[in-house]
Design a protein around this motif. Structure first.
Motif, mmCIF file in Angstrom:
data_model
loop_
_atom_site.group_PDB
_atom_site.id
_atom_site.type_symbol
_atom_site.label_atom_id
_atom_site.label_comp_id
_atom_site.label_asym_id
_atom_site.label_seq_id
_atom_site.Cartn_x
_atom_site.Cartn_y
_atom_site.Cartn_z
ATOM 1 N N ASP A 164 0.813 -1.217 -0.015
ATOM 2 C CA ASP A 164 0.053 -0.061 0.170
ATOM 3 C C ASP A 164 0.821 1.374 0.154
ATOM 4 O O ASP A 164 1.896 1.076 0.898
ATOM 5 N N ASN A 165 0.158 2.457 -0.928
ATOM 6 C CA ASN A 165 1.109 3.231 -1.026
ATOM 7 C C ASN A 165 0.608 4.286 0.085
ATOM 8 O O ASN A 165 -0.794 4.859 0.118
ATOM 9 N N LEU A 166 1.466 5.051 0.958
ATOM 10 C CA LEU A 166 0.559 5.645 2.293
ATOM 11 C C LEU A 166 2.132 7.453 1.948
ATOM 12 O O LEU A 166 1.813 6.899 1.353
ATOM 13 N N SER A 167 1.234 8.346 2.106
ATOM 14 C CA SER A 167 1.774 9.668 2.669
ATOM 15 C C SER A 167 3.086 9.812 2.763
ATOM 16 O O SER A 167 3.567 10.911 2.718
ATOM 17 N N ASP A 168 3.166 9.639 4.026
ATOM 18 C CA ASP A 168 3.971 8.958 3.887
ATOM 19 C C ASP A 168 5.034 7.934 4.728
ATOM 20 O O ASP A 168 6.443 8.048 4.929
ATOM 21 N N GLY A 169 5.075 6.794 3.769
ATOM 22 C CA GLY A 169 5.918 5.779 3.664
ATOM 23 C C GLY A 169 4.568 4.135 2.293
ATOM 24 O O GLY A 169 4.159 4.407 1.710
ATOM 25 N N LEU A 170 5.444 3.178 2.662
ATOM 26 C CA LEU A 170 5.052 1.662 1.814
ATOM 27 C C LEU A 170 4.518 0.873 3.207
ATOM 28 O O LEU A 170 5.330 1.285 3.756
ATOM 29 N N SER A 171 3.496 0.341 2.560
ATOM 30 C CA SER A 171 2.978 -1.053 3.688
ATOM 31 C C SER A 171 3.044 -1.972 3.261
ATOM 32 O O SER A 171 2.282 -2.432 2.486
ATOM 33 N N ALA A 172 3.798 -2.720 3.393
ATOM 34 C CA ALA A 172 3.633 -4.424 3.833
ATOM 35 C C ALA A 172 2.387 -5.209 4.062
ATOM 36 O O ALA A 172 2.258 -5.773 5.211
ATOM 37 N N VAL A 173 1.649 -4.937 3.342
ATOM 38 C CA VAL A 173 0.494 -5.881 2.936
ATOM 39 C C VAL A 173 0.697 -7.490 3.134
ATOM 40 O O VAL A 173 0.144 -7.884 4.647
ATOM 41 N N TYR A 174 1.632 -8.237 2.277
ATOM 42 C CA TYR A 174 1.841 -9.975 2.574
ATOM 43 C C TYR A 174 2.619 -9.572 1.336
ATOM 44 O O TYR A 174 3.495 -9.273 0.318
ATOM 45 N N SER A 175 3.527 -10.474 1.357
ATOM 46 C CA SER A 175 4.675 -11.127 0.167
ATOM 47 C C SER A 175 4.998 -12.611 0.430
ATOM 48 O O SER A 175 4.417 -13.346 1.163
#
Length: 246
Positions: A164-175
């Protein structure tokens, strides 16, 4: 409608108690809310900064009455420095190419996902997911989401990250990744790549979900320092102990 006005109309629900998937003998409850409408991205941003995570079109936060073991964590990307072991993992994977794509499921991804689940989580709920379930996991997003695909030199798929692309970074949802490629340390490599991407984009954080001190499967998150945890309504540094730099 402003973001603050939108927050006033956001509805939250509490789930029924369910057996905790991480700590035996405990039960979990979650506070959940839907991410819908034109302000979904802004709401997702705000909730992520308050410890929420996303699944499909739902944001959730652990709300267990007798347990607070789940701690939302994020890496401060600007201050992150690779250890010797991290540099070795990057070197082992310097033959891979990464492409950032819209969140669209493919049969190739699902095949790799199934192999990963069978090898790593054969008794888990995700191992029972079919192609339709997988497609929903990837595509049922109402916020700004991407797929990071990693491929070998022969173009075969080796790893995938839903981000997920956030205004303050990246969120690793699943890999997930090829379970036969253990020597590459692909799970670690994906996180390192997300941190590097944030450094390039000058984004301050990589969100890694929840850390549970009593759960050995989550201990790897402590290696990514400096790491912050959301505790007592604010983000505080979580120092790492006994983390090797070799």
């Amino acid at each position: 409608m402003t973001v603050n006005q939108r927050r006033l109309t956001q509805h939250y629900f509490m789930t029924a108690p369910m057996p905790c998937p991480y700590l035996a003998g405990r039960f979990e409850r979650k506070l959940v809310t839907e991410l819908r409408g034109p302000e979904a991205n802004n709401i997702h941003d705000l909730l992520s900064r308050s410890g929420f995570r996303r699944s499909h079109s739902i944001a959730y936060l652990p709300a267990c009455s007798e347990c607070d073991a789940c701690v939302p964590v994020r890496v401060r990307s600007a201050d992150f420095c690779k250890t010797k072991s991290f540099r070795r993992i990057v070197a082992k994977n310097n033959d891979l190419t990464r492409t950032i794509l819209p969140p669209a499921a493919t049969q190739e991804q699902f095949q790799l996902f199934s192999e990963y689940q069978d090898a790593r989580h054969g008794n888990g709920d995700m191992a029972r997911m079919d192609a339709r379930d997988y497609r929903a996991m990837i595509e049922d997003s109402t916020v700004d989401t991407s797929i990071f695909e990693y491929r070998r030199s022969d173009h075969s798929l080796i790893a995938v990250a839903l981000v997920d692309n956030l205004s303050d970074g990246l969120s690793a949802v699943y890999s997930f990744f090829d379970p036969r490629e253990q020597r590459r340390g692909l799970g670690t490599f994906i996180i390192l790549d997300l941190i590097n991407e944030c450094q390039i984009l000058e984004l301050p954080h990589v969100y890694l979900g929840y850390w549970i001190g009593e759960c050995r499967k989550m201990s790897y998150k402590m290696r990514f320092q400096p790491l912050e945890g959301f505790r007592g309504g604010k983000w505080v540094k979580i120092p790492s102990s006994n983390v090797s730099d070799d």
